[in-house]
Each structure stands twice: as structure tokens, then as C-alpha cells.
Design a protein around this motif. Structure first.
Motif, PDB file in Angstrom:
ATOM      1  N   GLU A 226       0.782  -1.236   0.000  1.00  0.00           N
ATOM      2  CA  GLU A 226       0.000   0.000   0.000  1.00  0.00           C
ATOM      3  C   GLU A 226       0.813   1.287   0.000  1.00  0.00           C
ATOM      4  OE1 GLU A 226      -2.388  -0.733   3.432  1.00  0.00           O
ATOM      5  OE2 GLU A 226      -3.733  -2.104   2.366  1.00  0.00           O
TER       6      GLU A 226
ATOM      7  N   ARG B 241       3.482   0.713  -4.176  1.00  0.00           N
ATOM      8  CA  ARG B 241       2.455   0.772  -5.228  1.00  0.00           C
ATOM      9  C   ARG B 241       3.063   1.122  -6.579  1.00  0.00           C
ATOM     10  NH1 ARG B 241      -3.058   1.801  -3.307  1.00  0.00           N
ATOM     11  NH2 ARG B 241      -3.367   3.003  -5.196  1.00  0.00           N
TER      12      ARG B 241
ATOM     13  N   MET C 170      -4.202  -7.741  -5.031  1.00  0.00           N
ATOM     14  CA  MET C 170      -5.065  -6.710  -4.450  1.00  0.00           C
ATOM     15  C   MET C 170      -6.443  -7.248  -4.059  1.00  0.00           C
ATOM     16  SD  MET C 170      -3.185  -4.164  -4.301  1.00  0.00           S
ATOM     17  CE  MET C 170      -1.700  -3.491  -5.000  1.00  0.00           C
TER      18      MET C 170
END
Length: 166
Positions: A72, A77, A92
Motif C-alpha cells: 500500500e 504501489r 489486491m
């Protein structure tokens, strides 16, 4: 243990076995084991052990955790954004709070090739984070992604050599 006892314990044994048989160097398997045992030194773990003053991410200041650090955080990311989109989507979609269950779900659903890519990418993201936080050496998501690709290519070369020798 209820009716799910023996079969879930067998499934867990199979997942551990597949984890330890993943065709990556021992240091990557050890990283996965530490992740599954919730023993990576993320700041939430370090604060719980009274080894840190804050449970915030050392890169972005958000609350730290295994999921934050590896998936995250903006730095993570950006690296995942460069990776295989099908793999990223599967990662995810699993919102499992337990790192072990998250990994075991992925080890059962991903192909061996995709799980290897997943494992090496997690490890590379973790290594890049540690360098940035502890040594002040920041590498771009592109260089982390390029490292993963080179590492996987080298594993494939070593694997074909080993399979010919063995």
C-alpha cells in the motif's frame, strides 16, 4: 478441532511445502517465512516490541504494517504498477489481514512462475525500503522493477542449467 480441522491442517502443510519448494534463493524463502510469521521489522511490529517510538511508515508517515510496507505504501504501489497486471489484480483482491493466509491463498491460486515473480517482487520492495529508511539510498520503482526482471531471468538460467545437470 471441528470438521475443518484435518483438511485445513493438510492444506496448510501443503502450502508450507510449496513455499519451501519455491525456486528462489534461501534468503527469499526466509523473507517469505518471516513475513508469514509476522516477524518483519515493520514499525508496527517494532513499536509493539518497544523497539520504535512510532508505528508510522518511515517513508510516507502512514500507519505501518506488513501490508502497508509491501503493497500500500506509495513506494510499493509504484513498483507494483510496473509489474504483471494480472498478478497485481490477484494480490489486491485478497484482503486477508493475516500475511500467512494471504500468502497461502496466493501460493494455491498463482502458477509457480507467477508466485516466483510475486515472491521476488515482495523481497525486492522490502530490500529497497530498508535501504531507503536505514541508509538513505533511494532507488526508483523502475530500478526495483528492473532488478526483479534481472533476478527472475538469472533464476531461469540457473534453473535450466540445474535441470540439465540433475
Amino acid at each position: 478441532a471441528g470438521p475443518a480441522g484435518p483438511s485445513s491442517s493438510n492444506a496448510q502443510q501443503n502450502s508450507w511445502k510449496r513455499l519451501w519448494q519455491t525456486s528462489v534463493p534461501a534468503k527469499v524463502r526466509m523473507f517469505l517465512w518471516r513475513l508469514s510469521r509476522h516477524s518483519l521489522p515493520t514499525n508496527d511490529v517494532r513499536m509493539h516490541r518497544r523497539m520504535a517510538d512510532s508505528a508510522s511508515c518511515g517513508l510516507c508517515g502512514a500507519p505501518d504494517s506488513w501490508r502497508h510496507s509491501l503493497i500500500e505504501c506509495t513506494a510499493s504501489r509504484c513498483t507494483w504498477a510496473l509489474s504483471d497486471s494480472d498478478l497485481v489484480q490477484q494480490i489486491m483482491e485478497i484482503s486477508e489481514p493475516s500475511a500467512k493466509q494471504w500468502m497461502f491463498t496466493l501460493i494455491e491460486t498463482l502458477s509457480q512462475q507467477k508466485f516466483t515473480l510475486f515472491a521476488v517482487t515482495l523481497w525486492a520492495i522490502w530490500s529497497a525500503r530498508r535501504k531507503a529508511i536505514h541508509e538513505g539510498i533511494f532507488q526508483s520503482p523502475q530500478s526495483t522493477h528492473a532488478f526483479v526482471n534481472r533476478f527472475i531471468a538469472e533464476l531461469e538460467i540457473v534453473g535450466t542449467v540445474n535441470s540439465r545437470v540433475g
